[in-house]
Write a protein that holds these residues in place. Sequence first.
Motif, mmCIF file in Angstrom:
data_model
loop_
_atom_site.group_PDB
_atom_site.id
_atom_site.type_symbol
_atom_site.label_atom_id
_atom_site.label_comp_id
_atom_site.label_asym_id
_atom_site.label_seq_id
_atom_site.Cartn_x
_atom_site.Cartn_y
_atom_site.Cartn_z
ATOM 1 N N ARG A 396 0.828 -1.207 0.000
ATOM 2 C CA ARG A 396 0.000 0.000 0.000
ATOM 3 C C ARG A 396 0.859 1.253 0.000
ATOM 4 N NH1 ARG A 396 -2.397 -1.106 4.117
ATOM 5 N NH2 ARG A 396 -1.279 0.194 5.630
ATOM 6 N N VAL A 397 1.909 1.261 0.829
ATOM 7 C CA VAL A 397 2.779 2.435 0.932
ATOM 8 C C VAL A 397 3.529 2.673 -0.368
ATOM 9 C CG1 VAL A 397 4.872 3.304 2.038
ATOM 10 C CG2 VAL A 397 3.024 2.362 3.425
ATOM 11 N N PHE A 398 4.031 1.600 -0.954
ATOM 12 C CA PHE A 398 4.778 1.759 -2.211
ATOM 13 C C PHE A 398 3.847 2.240 -3.321
ATOM 14 C CE2 PHE A 398 6.604 -0.095 -6.172
ATOM 15 C CZ PHE A 398 7.744 0.694 -6.210
ATOM 16 N N ALA A 399 2.634 1.705 -3.369
ATOM 17 C CA ALA A 399 1.676 2.146 -4.382
ATOM 18 C C ALA A 399 1.358 3.629 -4.214
ATOM 19 C CB ALA A 399 0.392 1.313 -4.286
ATOM 20 N N GLN A 400 1.226 4.092 -2.972
ATOM 21 C CA GLN A 400 0.962 5.508 -2.731
ATOM 22 C C GLN A 400 2.142 6.369 -3.171
ATOM 23 O OE1 GLN A 400 0.097 5.419 1.458
ATOM 24 N NE2 GLN A 400 -2.079 4.883 1.169
ATOM 25 N N TRP A 401 3.356 5.872 -2.881
ATOM 26 C CA TRP A 401 4.553 6.627 -3.283
ATOM 27 C C TRP A 401 4.639 6.724 -4.800
ATOM 28 C CZ3 TRP A 401 8.936 5.095 -6.092
ATOM 29 C CH2 TRP A 401 9.997 6.025 -6.098
ATOM 30 N N LEU A 402 4.356 5.610 -5.497
ATOM 31 C CA LEU A 402 4.395 5.612 -6.964
ATOM 32 C C LEU A 402 3.394 6.603 -7.542
ATOM 33 C CD1 LEU A 402 4.605 1.859 -8.078
ATOM 34 C CD2 LEU A 402 6.299 3.647 -8.504
ATOM 35 N N ALA A 403 2.219 6.670 -6.958
ATOM 36 C CA ALA A 403 1.136 7.484 -7.514
ATOM 37 C C ALA A 403 1.190 8.936 -7.074
ATOM 38 C CB ALA A 403 -0.211 6.879 -7.112
ATOM 39 N N ASP A 404 2.148 9.295 -6.227
ATOM 40 C CA ASP A 404 2.234 10.660 -5.704
ATOM 41 C C ASP A 404 3.032 11.535 -6.664
ATOM 42 O OD1 ASP A 404 2.509 12.998 -4.306
ATOM 43 O OD2 ASP A 404 3.016 12.033 -2.401
ATOM 44 N N PRO A 405 2.408 12.523 -7.305
ATOM 45 C CA PRO A 405 3.135 13.383 -8.247
ATOM 46 C C PRO A 405 4.169 14.271 -7.564
ATOM 47 C CG PRO A 405 0.908 14.200 -7.917
ATOM 48 C CD PRO A 405 0.978 12.887 -7.216
ATOM 49 N N LEU A 406 4.095 14.411 -6.227
ATOM 50 C CA LEU A 406 5.052 15.239 -5.505
ATOM 51 C C LEU A 406 6.298 14.452 -5.102
ATOM 52 C CD1 LEU A 406 2.597 17.241 -3.214
ATOM 53 C CD2 LEU A 406 3.537 17.879 -5.450
ATOM 54 N N ARG A 407 6.331 13.165 -5.412
ATOM 55 C CA ARG A 407 7.513 12.345 -5.144
ATOM 56 C C ARG A 407 8.184 12.062 -6.490
ATOM 57 N NH1 ARG A 407 7.267 10.206 0.187
ATOM 58 N NH2 ARG A 407 5.684 11.427 1.265
ATOM 59 N N PRO A 408 9.155 12.869 -6.898
ATOM 60 C CA PRO A 408 9.745 12.750 -8.237
ATOM 61 C C PRO A 408 10.532 11.445 -8.420
ATOM 62 C CG PRO A 408 10.909 14.388 -6.938
ATOM 63 C CD PRO A 408 9.725 13.996 -6.137
ATOM 64 N N LYS A 409 10.250 10.783 -9.544
ATOM 65 C CA LYS A 409 10.940 9.539 -9.887
ATOM 66 C C LYS A 409 11.847 9.758 -11.097
ATOM 67 C CE LYS A 409 7.006 8.269 -7.732
ATOM 68 N NZ LYS A 409 5.874 9.196 -7.486
ATOM 69 N N VAL A 410 13.001 9.144 -11.042
ATOM 70 C CA VAL A 410 13.963 9.200 -12.141
ATOM 71 C C VAL A 410 14.111 7.782 -12.680
ATOM 72 C CG1 VAL A 410 16.337 9.682 -12.798
ATOM 73 C CG2 VAL A 410 15.167 11.159 -11.148
ATOM 74 N N MET A 411 13.933 7.616 -14.008
ATOM 75 C CA MET A 411 13.952 6.279 -14.594
ATOM 76 C C MET A 411 14.768 6.261 -15.881
ATOM 77 S SD MET A 411 9.914 5.255 -13.996
ATOM 78 C CE MET A 411 10.157 3.507 -14.300
ATOM 79 N N HIS A 412 14.934 5.084 -16.405
ATOM 80 C CA HIS A 412 15.534 4.898 -17.728
ATOM 81 C C HIS A 412 14.564 4.053 -18.544
ATOM 82 C CE1 HIS A 412 17.801 2.577 -20.755
ATOM 83 N NE2 HIS A 412 18.462 3.702 -20.923
ATOM 84 N N ALA A 413 14.181 4.539 -19.734
ATOM 85 C CA ALA A 413 13.222 3.825 -20.590
ATOM 86 C C ALA A 413 11.948 3.532 -19.800
ATOM 87 C CB ALA A 413 13.840 2.538 -21.145
ATOM 88 N N ALA A 414 11.337 4.580 -19.298
ATOM 89 C CA ALA A 414 10.216 4.435 -18.353
ATOM 90 C C ALA A 414 8.981 3.796 -18.974
ATOM 91 C CB ALA A 414 9.852 5.808 -17.780
ATOM 92 N N LYS A 415 8.784 3.950 -20.273
ATOM 93 C CA LYS A 415 7.527 3.508 -20.887
ATOM 94 C C LYS A 415 7.286 2.013 -20.675
ATOM 95 C CE LYS A 415 7.353 3.731 -25.371
ATOM 96 N NZ LYS A 415 7.454 2.290 -25.714
ATOM 97 N N GLY A 416 8.280 1.198 -20.940
ATOM 98 C CA GLY A 416 8.111 -0.233 -20.773
ATOM 99 C C GLY A 416 7.902 -0.623 -19.325
ATOM 100 N N GLN A 417 8.651 0.021 -18.427
ATOM 101 C CA GLN A 417 8.517 -0.294 -17.005
ATOM 102 C C GLN A 417 7.153 0.135 -16.475
ATOM 103 O OE1 GLN A 417 12.371 0.418 -14.776
ATOM 104 N NE2 GLN A 417 12.844 1.428 -16.711
ATOM 105 N N MET A 418 6.602 1.177 -17.084
ATOM 106 C CA MET A 418 5.264 1.617 -16.693
ATOM 107 C C MET A 418 4.242 0.518 -16.957
ATOM 108 S SD MET A 418 3.546 5.249 -17.792
ATOM 109 C CE MET A 418 4.969 6.161 -17.204
ATOM 110 N N LEU A 419 4.396 -0.196 -18.080
ATOM 111 C CA LEU A 419 3.498 -1.307 -18.392
ATOM 112 C C LEU A 419 3.592 -2.398 -17.331
ATOM 113 C CD1 LEU A 419 4.159 -1.586 -22.238
ATOM 114 C CD2 LEU A 419 2.067 -0.773 -21.159
#
Length: 916
Positions: A396-419
């Motif tokens: 639950r906590v991780f899902a909230q962190w992922l969905a929080d627009p105020l918690r900036p995430k840095v990724m590589h090739a994010a589109k596939g990982q988003m799926l």
Amino acid sequence: VVVGRGLVNCWGLGLRIADVTEQAKKARLLLVDGHSLAYRAFFALPVENFSTSDGQPTNAVYGFTSMLINTLRDEQPTHIAVAFDVSRQTFRTQVFGDYKANRATSPSEFKGQVDLICEVLAALDICSVRVDGFEADDIIATLATQATEGGFEVLILSGDRDSFQLINDTTTVLYPKRGVSDLTRFTPAEVVEKYGLTPGQYADFAALRGDPSDNLPSIPSVGDKTAAKWIREYGSLDALLAQADQVHGRVGEALRSHVDQVRINRELTELVRTMDLEVTLADLELTPFDPDKVHEVFDALQFRVLRERLFDLVAHQGLAPQSAEPDFAGDLAVPDRDGAVQLWLDDYAPVGARVALVLDGRWGAGTGDCWGIALAAPDGNALWFDPADLGEADDRVFAQWLADPLRPKVMHAAKGQMLALWARGWSLEGLAADIELSAYLVAAGSRSLAVGDLVERFLGKKLLADSGTAGQLSLTTDNDEAREALARTARAVLELAGLLDGLVADRGGQQLLEQVELPLVTLLARMERDGIGVDVAYLRTVEQEYGVELAKNEELAHELAGHPFNLGSPKQLQEILFGERGLPKTKRTKTGYTTDADALATLAATTDDPLPVVLLRWREISKLRQTVAGLLPLADAHSRIHTTFQQTVAATGRLSSTDPNLQNIPIRTEEGRRIRSGFVVGAGFQTLLTADYSQIEMRIMAHLSGDEQLIEAFRGGEDLHSTMASAVFSVPVDSVDAEQRRRIKAMSYGLAYGLSAFGLSAQLGIGANEARALMDGYFARFGGVRDFLHRAVETARETGYTETILGRRRYLPDLNSDNRQRREMAERMALNAPIQGSAADLVKVAMLRVDAQLRSAQLQTRLLLQVHDELVLEVGPGEVEAATDIVRRQMEQAAQLDVPLAVSIGLGRTWHDAAH
């Protein structure tokens, strides 16, 4: 450092530490015949399969570089030099004017590739040598002699058998037996076994035999066996000629009548071993190359695989780059109880803190999964966990962190990982950086944007071998090594993001990244997830019908030829077309004469023979059938196909797609429309909607050039090409005929792609002078276009880059190259990049605006595809009017140009029916 050359070469070539001692005992010099190997590579690799996206042939460069990498890996030399010819005028042509006079002019596709090979060598810090008046063989002979006297072991990589005379106990010739991959090691024993002669006798033998490749005449009736027999019997050519009167029979008479030519042959065959060279053996020592230079050259050549092989040569031989300490090391937490993830997020990922997010898993075809997730904080602390093992609280906590627009995430090739995250039931908001996109904006055209390559290129570090690339690890993550690997990748991603942010800003791409490219990631991921419906039964029927037509065309071809043959065999086609049927010869290749599509089209147009027409149709049907057959297995259980959109491939910013590549489906042909009829509206939706811009590139050209006549034509809503043809040909608009309109249309669009007068003549089937006159007349009427095209090239030459309306830059260092081919190619890119790139940017903005408005209006209608400049949407029940209004309005307002944007919209059950 203390062991000297051995360790330096270990660093430069990636030798194992255990090899250093052995290598230090014996210096090993590799000498490469540059022109010989380049020519072999050119004819070994089909030029049509090796060229950059801008049309620069690279087959010779690729083959040469591949062979060089293999030889460095296998032979592990300590020193190296590559020798080249300067021209055909040497001291040998002064002795014998016909020396090499029979050699054909180099193929046009080969020209310029030797210069590119030299650029590769310079990037690798490998010495290339050439001397006026001498050949590469002479340079090699001189260096080999010096090296032998200096106690070196010598390896000569050459396809010229004259080098056999240099073989001795410490000198070996690596001779390409076939293509560029199969080498034979010629030692003294090998020469004796093959020719029955010693290497010292080889030049005498060659003088008797003659050499057709060098245009050195042979002695009539004297072949290889006789020549070898004489040298064995008499010991040397001098001894043979001194006793020539003792040689009996017809061959003896032939020898005596050709003594003068044989002596000339012998003089020309002997390699010069005492040249005065500016380089010394010490200059040839292998030293570490600059990775940035290699990246720059390999990016331009688009050598992704060769780059990987080259760096693997260094990376996978057990030697760390500059430090024994592993890069991107740090503390790693692995949850041992429910709540541990929350503690880590509380400690290291507060609101506003950028955190790297990296997944280990697989994704594609609209879905995905992950079995390892790593987070990395700015201080290096990292967290790894298997999402399947999360407790209820941590999930639950991780899902909230992922969905929080105020918690900036840095990724590589994010589109596939988003799926993959969506497949777990999680959403992702707050994507602050995607380093693949950032690197793409910094170095558009780069063929490798993997994490490991970006780390080497921009940070000068190296991910350890197991780190791999996010999404491609495929590791068993239930072990410490795999966890550390994913954590190192996450730390690298975060460090790269900070550097690339600054580089993107320096290049003026921050707004483009933040307002276009990053938001597009989520939209493209949704489009991939949703896919598009297909009528599987219909496509199966089309495939079967193509199969029937294919068989009929094959039968007809056999009937015309008078016997069965393999229609896919170039060799058999050559025998039938040019041998049996006596058709005009086409362009010559190494294996005969080309039978490619252009050649068959020319034969079909210029002869009355029906066979080329049948062959062309057979090839067309084969390709179409293959396209349809490739679609069928891609349909999922819901009869939907999920293409993968590629956001970082085209240097101009255009989107492309793969699995399937929807851009391969013809647009304007009846066959293409037939295939598009297999793409259908899905269950629960009313219709498909297609929308694209009318003459978008011409409108952008009008805006950028400021040409008043062009702008006025668009503002007046006239038929653009007829209006332009009227101005160029000085006839009333209503008197413009179809051919005049076609010519102006071809030229207008061609100018946006850097079309030359020669290209226009080929495209329209007219003479070059007529094409030049047509262009002159065009520019006389539309001077603003002429001035813009000229200004675009000159500005880019001064700044080093082109720029789109939204600030997308493309750097073109070759604009100032002394290689004419590369310079002209860069000039064509400078012409089309601002226009094509602006069109690509505009379409992306339109996609984002359309999607945002559809979602804001809470419509079911959704974007499915973007192909070329066309958008394909699936319209919800009862939403046709609202969706049409939103699409048209948002596309027309996507940019403020000096000319209006016009949008064409169509509706229908199938993609074809929705055409407009």
